[in-house]
Write an enzyme that holds these catalytic residues in place. Structure first.
Site, mmCIF file in Angstrom:
data_model
loop_
_atom_site.group_PDB
_atom_site.id
_atom_site.type_symbol
_atom_site.label_atom_id
_atom_site.label_comp_id
_atom_site.label_asym_id
_atom_site.label_seq_id
_atom_site.Cartn_x
_atom_site.Cartn_y
_atom_site.Cartn_z
ATOM 1 N N LYS A 46 46.423 94.379 49.902
ATOM 2 C CA LYS A 46 45.000 94.371 49.561
ATOM 3 C C LYS A 46 44.308 95.466 50.366
ATOM 4 O O LYS A 46 44.554 95.634 51.560
ATOM 5 C CB LYS A 46 44.409 92.999 49.912
ATOM 6 C CG LYS A 46 43.101 92.686 49.187
ATOM 7 C CD LYS A 46 43.357 92.287 47.763
ATOM 8 C CE LYS A 46 42.233 91.427 47.218
ATOM 9 N NZ LYS A 46 40.937 92.101 47.124
ATOM 10 N N ASN A 134 42.187 104.322 47.878
ATOM 11 C CA ASN A 134 41.440 103.626 46.833
ATOM 12 C C ASN A 134 40.199 104.433 46.468
ATOM 13 O O ASN A 134 39.152 104.323 47.096
ATOM 14 C CB ASN A 134 41.056 102.218 47.317
ATOM 15 C CG ASN A 134 40.458 101.374 46.212
ATOM 16 O OD1 ASN A 134 39.855 101.895 45.270
ATOM 17 N ND2 ASN A 134 40.598 100.067 46.318
ATOM 18 N N SER A 136 38.969 104.145 43.325
ATOM 19 C CA SER A 136 38.824 103.658 41.952
ATOM 20 C C SER A 136 38.223 102.269 41.795
ATOM 21 O O SER A 136 37.995 101.844 40.654
ATOM 22 C CB SER A 136 40.203 103.669 41.282
ATOM 23 O OG SER A 136 41.165 103.015 42.094
ATOM 24 N N CYS A 137 37.966 101.532 42.866
ATOM 25 C CA CYS A 137 37.389 100.191 42.703
ATOM 26 C C CYS A 137 36.075 100.301 41.936
ATOM 27 O O CYS A 137 35.174 101.040 42.347
ATOM 28 C CB CYS A 137 37.156 99.549 44.067
ATOM 29 S SG CYS A 137 36.477 97.876 43.957
ATOM 30 N N LYS A 177 44.546 106.572 44.169
ATOM 31 C CA LYS A 177 44.507 105.706 42.991
ATOM 32 C C LYS A 177 43.262 106.070 42.197
ATOM 33 O O LYS A 177 42.138 105.971 42.696
ATOM 34 C CB LYS A 177 44.488 104.231 43.373
ATOM 35 C CG LYS A 177 44.562 103.308 42.152
ATOM 36 C CD LYS A 177 44.851 101.870 42.530
ATOM 37 C CE LYS A 177 45.068 101.004 41.291
ATOM 38 N NZ LYS A 177 45.435 99.613 41.631
ATOM 39 N N THR A 205 41.024 98.838 37.431
ATOM 40 C CA THR A 205 40.313 98.107 36.387
ATOM 41 C C THR A 205 39.164 98.951 35.830
ATOM 42 O O THR A 205 38.732 99.927 36.444
ATOM 43 C CB THR A 205 39.779 96.781 36.934
ATOM 44 O OG1 THR A 205 38.998 97.043 38.119
ATOM 45 C CG2 THR A 205 40.923 95.847 37.291
#
Length: 398
Positions: A46, A134, A136-137, A177, A205
């Site tokens: 995570k 990350n 891309s969240c 990502k 997502t």
């Protein structure tokens, strides 16, 4: 020859190509351990952030078709555990599962090299095999200038990638990502390749709004009568993920970890045919548990058996060039619908679809569809609405 499932990504060997994405199934060390015991090939922890988060209750929503969930939305944030807790956890997991790669996932502020570098070094020193950035969240963090807000800005994304890859102390591969919520994912990736990225993960997502319960007029998910724009996942996003992976494998051509809408070993194969050596999964695991790894591996073996493949390397990238620009498609290809009368149930779906969505080329002839070849333009709509496969598109040369 015996069939093997191991696959290699940026020099790291996975015992099978199925990796847990950074998501609820990798929220704790115990969950990662249980996944490795079940047979998963690897795991992305995570996402770490300097300040652990507090997640909201009732943060999920789903779209159903019958009993099947075909779309899922979440408003979950990053790790609820402090980075130091995770560093110790990675050390312990690697000691017990040395052959199961762990991928560190990190997020910092767009203007803070110290945040990115301290998290990156912490993961590497703990024993992480790869490092995922990350970018891309799609929810919570973009409004704070992080997550997808970075992945949508090539300047910010390239600068952060350069901070990490230029650091001589960081020796493990660095993988941004990426988000599909951009005009051109290849343009972003090409900038990051120039900045030193070793590979990519695609996709996260999709930004979404899941609507309302029409009986109560409450939004979904319902958090005190309010909601926010969340991340859409599940089988519905697979075509979006396939396009992103296809484009990235063609240019800039760095190794890609695929993610998005994968629910079976057969889904995974499609991404592997495009060139992705490993695939990440989350939503299907959330819905059905770590035990799906047995089915995933069996489906992969079944596919390999159809073609006589003995290892994933035999077919990874085999169909990389199947997708091309529209102007390069062979416009002269001749196909036509063929009726398999023994399968026809006389439901009329083909007639209705052709009448109201096609060329009005189908008529009824003694309860069977009759196709007028002088009117039919071979659009293929009839073959898709037929529930029994009685209408199939066939090459005119076959």
């Amino acid at each position: 020859m015996p069939v093997v499932l191991d696959s290699t990504y940026l020099g790291v060997v996975f015992r099978n190509p199925f990796v847990l994405a950074s998501a609820p199934p990798t929220a704790t060390a115990d969950m990662v351990r249980r996944a490795f015991e079940a047979g998963w090939g690897g795991a992305v922890i995570k996402t770490l952030i300097r300040e652990p988060v507090h997640n909201l209750p009732n943060r999920f929503a789903a779209i159903r078709h019958g009993n099947r969930i075909t779309g899922f939305e979440n408003l979950e944030l990053l790790s609820e555990q402090a980075p130091d807790e995770w560093y110790q956890a990675i050390r312990c997991i690697k000691a017990d599962f040395p052959d199961c790669p762990i991928i560190g996932s990190i997020m910092g502020a767009a203007n803070s090299p110290d945040e990115w570098l301290s998290l990156a070094l912490g993961c590497q020193d703990a024993g992480a095999d790869l490092l995922e950035l990350n970018f891309s969240c799609p929810h919570g963090y973009p409004e704070r200038g992080r997550g997808a807000a970075i992945g949508q800005n090539p300047d910010y994304a390239a600068q952060i990638t350069r901070w990490v890859t230029d650091c001589k102390e960081i020796t493990i591969p660095v993988i941004p990502k990426l988000t599909a919520a951009v005009a051109n994912i290849q343009n972003i990736a090409e900038e990051l390749a120039l900045a030193g990225a070793h590979g990519f993960c695609a996709i996260n997502t999709i930004p979404s709004f899941f609507g309302f319960d029409l009986r109560t007029l409450r939004p979904k998910p319902d958090i005190g009568g309010k909601t926010s724009y969340g991340g859409y996942s599940g089988p519905g996003i697979k075509p979006i993920a396939l396009r992103a992976v296809s484009e990235l494998c063609q240019s800039p051509g760095l190794p890609v970890m695929a993610s998005g809408g994968i629910t079976s070993g057969f889904d995974a194969v499609e991404f592997m045919l495009l060139g992705a050596p490993v695939v990440q999964m989350a939503t299907e695991v959330m819905l059905h548990g770590f035990g799906i790894i047995d089915r995933m591996q069996q489906e992969l073996r079944e596919f390999m058996g159809w073609h006589g493949f003995t290892a994933p390397v035999d077919f990874i990238g085999l169909c990389r060039h199947s997708a091309t620009s529209f102007k390069k498609l062979p416009a002269g290809t001749m196909v036509s619908p063929r009726l398999l009368a023994e399968r026809c149930t006389h439901c009329g779906a083909c007639f209705t679809a052709c009448r109201d969505g096609g060329y009005q080329a189908i008529s009824w002839n003694k309860g069977l569809p009759g196709i007028d070849p002088t009117v039919c333009k071979s659009c293929s709509l009839c073959s898709h609405v037929c529930p029994t496969g009685a209408l199939q598109m066939q090459s005119c040369c076959s």
